[in-house]
Design an enzyme around this catalytic site. Structure first.
Site, PDB file in Angstrom:
ATOM      1  N   GLU A 192     -74.247 -67.282 -31.617  1.00  0.00           N
ATOM      2  CA  GLU A 192     -74.762 -66.309 -32.582  1.00  0.00           C
ATOM      3  C   GLU A 192     -76.282 -66.377 -32.606  1.00  0.00           C
ATOM      4  OE1 GLU A 192     -72.236 -65.981 -36.395  1.00  0.00           O
ATOM      5  OE2 GLU A 192     -74.303 -65.978 -37.119  1.00  0.00           O
ATOM      6  N   GLU A 231     -69.883 -72.017 -38.481  1.00  0.00           N
ATOM      7  CA  GLU A 231     -71.086 -72.671 -39.011  1.00  0.00           C
ATOM      8  C   GLU A 231     -70.768 -73.673 -40.105  1.00  0.00           C
ATOM      9  OE1 GLU A 231     -74.074 -69.881 -40.249  1.00  0.00           O
ATOM     10  OE2 GLU A 231     -74.575 -69.352 -38.176  1.00  0.00           O
TER      11      GLU A 231
HETATM   12  C1  IDC Z   1     -73.802 -62.162 -42.567  1.00  0.00           C
HETATM   13  C2  IDC Z   1     -73.690 -60.666 -42.418  1.00  0.00           C
HETATM   14  C3  IDC Z   1     -73.759 -60.016 -43.779  1.00  0.00           C
HETATM   15  C4  IDC Z   1     -72.705 -60.645 -44.682  1.00  0.00           C
HETATM   16  C5  IDC Z   1     -72.889 -62.151 -44.739  1.00  0.00           C
HETATM   17  C6  IDC Z   1     -71.845 -62.861 -45.586  1.00  0.00           C
HETATM   18  O1  IDC Z   1     -74.696 -60.206 -41.553  1.00  0.00           O
HETATM   19  O2  IDC Z   1     -73.574 -58.624 -43.681  1.00  0.00           O
HETATM   20  O3  IDC Z   1     -72.827 -60.106 -45.982  1.00  0.00           O
HETATM   21  O4  IDC Z   1     -72.809 -62.668 -43.427  1.00  0.00           O
HETATM   22  O5  IDC Z   1     -70.596 -62.761 -45.061  1.00  0.00           O
HETATM   23  C7  IDC Z   1     -74.768 -66.462 -40.056  1.00  0.00           C
HETATM   24  C8  IDC Z   1     -73.314 -66.248 -40.189  1.00  0.00           C
HETATM   25  C9  IDC Z   1     -72.964 -64.790 -40.308  1.00  0.00           C
HETATM   26  C10 IDC Z   1     -74.000 -64.069 -41.152  1.00  0.00           C
HETATM   27  C11 IDC Z   1     -75.340 -64.123 -40.415  1.00  0.00           C
HETATM   28  C12 IDC Z   1     -76.460 -63.398 -41.137  1.00  0.00           C
HETATM   29  O6  IDC Z   1     -72.563 -66.861 -39.164  1.00  0.00           O
HETATM   30  O7  IDC Z   1     -71.695 -64.687 -40.887  1.00  0.00           O
HETATM   31  O8  IDC Z   1     -73.603 -62.742 -41.302  1.00  0.00           O
HETATM   32  N1  IDC Z   1     -75.704 -65.512 -40.214  1.00  0.00           N
HETATM   33  O9  IDC Z   1     -76.675 -63.971 -42.396  1.00  0.00           O
HETATM   34  N2  IDC Z   1     -75.379 -67.599 -39.811  1.00  0.00           N
HETATM   35  C13 IDC Z   1     -76.712 -67.399 -39.846  1.00  0.00           C
HETATM   36  C14 IDC Z   1     -76.933 -66.066 -40.098  1.00  0.00           C
END
Ligand code: IDC
Length: 332
Positions: free
Chosen positions: A258, A171
């Site tokens: 995702e 991302e």
């Molecule tokens: C989130 C995880 C969370 C973690 C956070 C930071 O769910 O537990 O603490 O990352 O590392 C994304 C990202 C993905 C995110 C997810 C939800 O690619 O890494 O995971 N998210 O926030 N993009 C949109 C949403």
């Protein structure tokens, strides 16, 4: 005379039984990879070796450094029974114990986990997406050198595998605009292609992989390249579906590597109605999708309940509300 007839009839019956056992075994053995082989990109879609559209129904691990326990055979087998045909191996590049920030020993551990994940997926006839999970490091250029080295190693290792896909920047955000992404992607794709001419490569898009419409205006050259779209249904609704459709209309091959029905932080209330709207549209366009995330973390995007300590062989009481919603869609 009579004896011969009985003998022949018995032989025919035996042959019939043998043939049906063989064909039954073949049917029960058929996996996504054995039935579809190496995937490639045609128009806006992924197709199998016969040129027929193939739809990825995937699940993404959480960060491999944080939830390594779910990379095991029983876990992947259980997901396969739910209709999952693809596992995404999410390897954070920054954050705690990321590939680029956690030191040499940690890199070895992460590479072992990726190798284990690919091996298990291969054994079960599932596809594997190796995900270079940039997030806080919004601009993929920040770790371009490490990415080139990593993906060269992966491409050398997996060039003969039919089931491995590469996602080169999860991302991009902030300074990770389309100019920087294309500069990065050109270099990394060139590195992969110097070893592997065919594997599908997925490129992230600006604003946390939402701006597929921007990518569509100026896509990269080359074959078997797809563009990532990420959505979290409780936050991202119709405006993002519009961007997606704009990109498709312009001929951009989009893959949802995702998604979730939680909010964009991976938590909060779920929106099943927005999720349904997304799934209907993805089905209509035969776009693949990978759900976030395989863990029991106390957040609503986790597929397992926090109380569930099992690392495979889950039963309905172990699954979160999002998982229960997801399995209904993956069954169809
Ligand atoms: C989130 C995880 C969370 C973690 C956070 C930071 O769910 O537990 O603490 O990352 O590392 C994304 C990202 C993905 C995110 C997810 C939800 O690619 O890494 O995971 N998210 O926030 N993009 C949109 C949403």
């Amino acid at each position: 005379m009579k004896k011969w007839r009985i003998f022949f009839t018995a032989c025919l019956v035996m042959l019939g039984i043998c043939l049906s056992v063989i064909s039954f075994r073949q049917v029960s053995k058929a996996s996504a990879v054995s039935a579809n082989g190496r995937l490639s990109v045609k128009g806006t879609k992924l197709v199998n070796e016969k040129g027929k559209t193939f739809v990825i129904k995937g699940v993404s691990t959480h960060g491999l450094s944080w939830y390594p326990q779910y990379v095991n055979k029983k876990s992947f087998q259980t997901l396969k029974k739910k209709g999952v045909n693809t596992i995404r191996l999410a390897m954070y590049t920054e954050d705690y114990n990321g590939y680029c920030t956690g030191g040499a020993e940690n890199q070895k551990t992460l590479k072992k986990l990726v190798a284990k994940g690919v091996k298990l997926a291969s054994g079960l006839g599932m596809y594997a997406i190796i995900d270079w999970h940039i997030l806080n490091d919004g601009n993929p250029m920040n770790h371009q050198a490490e990415a080139k080295k990593f993906f060269k190693e992966m491409a050398k290792k997996y060039r003969s595998k039919k089931n491995v896909l590469y996602e080169i920047c999860n991302e991009p955000n902030g300074a990770g605009n389309w100019n920087n992404i294309t500069a990065y992607a050109k270099a990394v794709i060139k590195t992969i292609r110097s070893v592997d001419k065919k594997a599908v490569i997925i490129v992230g898009t600006p604003t946390w992989s939402q701006d597929v419409d921007v990518a569509a205006q100026n896509p990269l050259k080359g074959k078997n390249i797809m563009y990532a779209l990420h959505f979290y249904a409780a936050t991202h609704g119709q405006y993002l579906r519009d961007k997606y459709e704009t990109a498709l209309k312009q001929g951009l091959p989009v893959l949802v590597t995702e998604f979730g029905i939680s909010d964009a932080y991976g938590n909060g209330n779920l929106s099943k109605s927005e999720g349904d709207a997304w799934m209907k549209l993805l089905n209509k366009n035969k776009t693949g999708r990978v759900c976030w995330n395989l863990s029991n973390k106390a957040e609503s995007s986790a597929l397992l309940n926090p109380s569930c300590k099992k690392t495979g062989g889950w039963k309905s009481e172990d699954y979160s509300e999002q998982a229960k919603w997801l399995w209904k869609w993956y069954k169809k």
